[in-house]
Design a protein around this motif. Structure first.
Motif, PDB file in Angstrom:
ATOM      1  N   VAL A 140       8.500   2.082  16.456  1.00 21.75           N
ATOM      2  CA  VAL A 140       7.064   2.381  16.440  1.00 21.75           C
ATOM      3  C   VAL A 140       6.873   3.558  15.491  1.00 21.75           C
ATOM      4  O   VAL A 140       7.528   4.586  15.636  1.00 21.75           O
ATOM      5  CB  VAL A 140       6.533   2.743  17.841  1.00 21.75           C
ATOM      6  CG1 VAL A 140       5.065   3.163  17.760  1.00 21.75           C
ATOM      7  CG2 VAL A 140       6.697   1.569  18.799  1.00 21.75           C
ATOM      8  N   MET A 141       5.999   3.402  14.530  1.00 20.63           N
ATOM      9  CA  MET A 141       5.817   4.423  13.499  1.00 20.63           C
ATOM     10  C   MET A 141       4.618   5.302  13.838  1.00 20.63           C
ATOM     11  O   MET A 141       3.558   4.794  14.217  1.00 20.63           O
ATOM     12  CB  MET A 141       5.605   3.748  12.141  1.00 20.63           C
ATOM     13  CG  MET A 141       5.922   4.611  10.950  1.00 20.63           C
ATOM     14  SD  MET A 141       6.019   3.619   9.439  1.00 20.63           S
ATOM     15  CE  MET A 141       4.295   3.468   9.015  1.00 20.63           C
ATOM     16  N   ALA A 168      11.156   5.952  17.803  1.00 14.94           N
ATOM     17  CA  ALA A 168       9.972   6.602  17.236  1.00 14.94           C
ATOM     18  C   ALA A 168      10.257   7.011  15.796  1.00 14.94           C
ATOM     19  O   ALA A 168      11.045   7.919  15.547  1.00 14.94           O
ATOM     20  CB  ALA A 168       9.587   7.815  18.070  1.00 14.94           C
ATOM     21  N   VAL A 169       9.626   6.330  14.865  1.00 15.88           N
ATOM     22  CA  VAL A 169       9.774   6.655  13.445  1.00 15.88           C
ATOM     23  C   VAL A 169       8.690   7.675  13.110  1.00 15.88           C
ATOM     24  O   VAL A 169       7.529   7.331  12.891  1.00 15.88           O
ATOM     25  CB  VAL A 169       9.634   5.399  12.566  1.00 15.88           C
ATOM     26  CG1 VAL A 169       9.831   5.756  11.093  1.00 15.88           C
ATOM     27  CG2 VAL A 169      10.627   4.326  13.003  1.00 15.88           C
ATOM     28  N   ASP A 170       9.067   8.931  13.100  1.00 10.08           N
ATOM     29  CA  ASP A 170       8.116  10.039  12.955  1.00 10.08           C
ATOM     30  C   ASP A 170       8.009  10.427  11.479  1.00 10.08           C
ATOM     31  O   ASP A 170       8.924  11.014  10.910  1.00 10.08           O
ATOM     32  CB  ASP A 170       8.602  11.221  13.796  1.00 10.08           C
ATOM     33  CG  ASP A 170       7.640  12.393  13.783  1.00 10.08           C
ATOM     34  OD1 ASP A 170       6.584  12.299  13.126  1.00 10.08           O
ATOM     35  OD2 ASP A 170       7.950  13.416  14.433  1.00 10.08           O
ATOM     36  N   GLN A 183       6.810   3.176   4.206  1.00  6.52           N
ATOM     37  CA  GLN A 183       7.616   3.280   5.422  1.00  6.52           C
ATOM     38  C   GLN A 183       7.413   2.072   6.335  1.00  6.52           C
ATOM     39  O   GLN A 183       8.343   1.642   7.026  1.00  6.52           O
ATOM     40  CB  GLN A 183       7.271   4.572   6.167  1.00  6.52           C
ATOM     41  CG  GLN A 183       7.685   5.843   5.443  1.00  6.52           C
ATOM     42  CD  GLN A 183       9.189   5.955   5.295  1.00  6.52           C
ATOM     43  OE1 GLN A 183       9.956   5.488   6.132  1.00  6.52           O
ATOM     44  NE2 GLN A 183       9.620   6.572   4.207  1.00  6.52           N
ATOM     45  N   ALA A 184       6.217   1.522   6.336  1.00  7.90           N
ATOM     46  CA  ALA A 184       5.960   0.320   7.135  1.00  7.90           C
ATOM     47  C   ALA A 184       6.775  -0.856   6.604  1.00  7.90           C
ATOM     48  O   ALA A 184       7.311  -1.663   7.379  1.00  7.90           O
ATOM     49  CB  ALA A 184       4.473  -0.009   7.120  1.00  7.90           C
ATOM     50  N   THR A 193       0.894   4.472  14.997  1.00  7.03           N
ATOM     51  CA  THR A 193      -0.152   5.349  15.515  1.00  7.03           C
ATOM     52  C   THR A 193      -0.496   6.367  14.436  1.00  7.03           C
ATOM     53  O   THR A 193       0.388   6.968  13.829  1.00  7.03           O
ATOM     54  CB  THR A 193       0.280   6.095  16.791  1.00  7.03           C
ATOM     55  OG1 THR A 193       1.246   7.099  16.477  1.00  7.03           O
ATOM     56  CG2 THR A 193       0.846   5.129  17.817  1.00  7.03           C
ATOM     57  N   ALA A 194      -1.780   6.521  14.198  1.00 12.21           N
ATOM     58  CA  ALA A 194      -2.280   7.472  13.206  1.00 12.21           C
ATOM     59  C   ALA A 194      -3.183   8.468  13.922  1.00 12.21           C
ATOM     60  O   ALA A 194      -4.076   8.067  14.673  1.00 12.21           O
ATOM     61  CB  ALA A 194      -3.057   6.736  12.117  1.00 12.21           C
ATOM     62  N   THR A 195      -2.945   9.748  13.706  1.00 16.06           N
ATOM     63  CA  THR A 195      -3.763  10.761  14.363  1.00 16.06           C
ATOM     64  C   THR A 195      -4.493  11.616  13.335  1.00 16.06           C
ATOM     65  O   THR A 195      -3.990  11.880  12.244  1.00 16.06           O
ATOM     66  CB  THR A 195      -2.909  11.680  15.262  1.00 16.06           C
ATOM     67  OG1 THR A 195      -1.872  12.284  14.483  1.00 16.06           O
ATOM     68  CG2 THR A 195      -2.278  10.889  16.393  1.00 16.06           C
ATOM     69  N   ALA A 196      -5.698  12.032  13.717  1.00 19.80           N
ATOM     70  CA  ALA A 196      -6.508  12.912  12.875  1.00 19.80           C
ATOM     71  C   ALA A 196      -7.344  13.793  13.790  1.00 19.80           C
ATOM     72  O   ALA A 196      -8.045  13.283  14.668  1.00 19.80           O
ATOM     73  CB  ALA A 196      -7.409  12.101  11.951  1.00 19.80           C
TER      74      ALA A 196
END
Length: 281
Positions: A140-141, A168-170, A183-184, A193-196
């Motif tokens: 999971v990226m 977890a691919v951080d 990377q995908a 998951t994308a955070t902002a």
């Protein structure tokens, strides 16, 4: 010289009983000692039941004691314990207990981070003994979008993924869209998951979705953060609004085990995570 009024008061009030009853809240004796984390009914079911190495190790994770966790893991490995067994049935059990208490609001961010550090340090020792990384469910990226330096939410996601057996691919924070696509392609995650945190950076969600679609990648993208709203996220295809970091492993399970798509997650979010979620009501 006259006697101090304070001294007279002191002698009058405390002459018989001394100071034993001072600063004792009236209900302390009724309440008794505080409930220990391992005594919580849900946690008690999660932790190893038998006294021994695995239960002791799970408790060190529950209490976030990295130094003691390392010492116990090393001692267990030296005694011939199976590294995989320690990971799955001790370290992760302790983290599952932490997750349960965090979900209920009884543990907080510092508890979670300390426990995560203890667990991952113990896992690293086990993997060193194995000579390779332990098996995981799927990659999971996760990343914070370009221009956004905030990564606490992302780091929480990484902890929950690791605790639930995912790779977890951080990618870190402030990650360019082109790097996300690259990377995908290389890691083939089942979920991203994308955070902002900022309104000025959450516009990157749509750019990321468009770039991934152009590259022929249809992996679901969970988008979340302090300023993010569901209606904004769902303006782009392939995305869904992610509410809590601890939901991510359950969403990944739904994709891996049940073949759920991003459309399914939009429609069934509350059912998938197993709780009422106001944003999806």
């Amino acid at each position: 010289m006259s006697e101090s009024p304070l001294k007279k008061y002191d002698e009058a009030v405390f002459a018989d009983n001394g100071y034993d009853d001072i600063a004792i809240r009236y209900n302390v004796k009724i309440e008794g000692p505080a409930l220990k984390p391992e005594d919580d009914p849900e946690v008690a079911e999660i932790l190893p039941q038998e006294e021994g190495v695995k239960r002791d190790l799970a408790l060190t994770v529950l209490y976030g004691d990295k130094e003691e966790c390392d010492a116990q893991v090393q001692a267990a490995l030296d005694a011939g314990e199976d590294p995989i067994d320690l990971i799955n049935n001790a370290l992760m059990k302790g983290m599952d207990g932490v997750s349960a208490l965090y979900t209920k609001g009884e543990f907080f961010l510092p508890d979670l981070m300390l426990a995560g550090d203890a667990m991952m340090s113990g896992v690293a020792l086990c993997e060193e003994k194995l000579g390779h990384k332990s098996d995981t469910k799927a990659p999971v990226m996760t990343f914070a979008v370009e221009g956004d330096p905030h990564d606490i939410g992302k780091n929480l996601i990484v902890m929950f993924l690791n605790a639930n057996g995912y790779d977890a691919v951080d990618l870190g924070r402030d990650v360019p869209t082109a790097e996300v696509v690259k990377q995908a392609q290389e890691n083939e995650p089942v979920l991203m998951t994308a955070t902002a945190l900022m309104t000025t950076t959450m516009t990157e969600f749509a750019k990321i979705a468009a770039a991934l679609q152009e590259a022929g990648i249809d992996t679901p993208i969970g988008c979340g953060g302090g300023a993010v709203r569901r209606d904004f996220v769902e303006e782009s295809p392939q995305t869904f609004y992610g509410v809590e970091a601890y939901h991510v492993p359950k969403l990944a399970d739904a994709i891996v085990d049940d073949g759920k798509t991003w459309e399914d997650i939009r429609n069934e979010y509350s059912d998938i995570v197993g709780e009422y979620v106001a944003a999806y009501s």
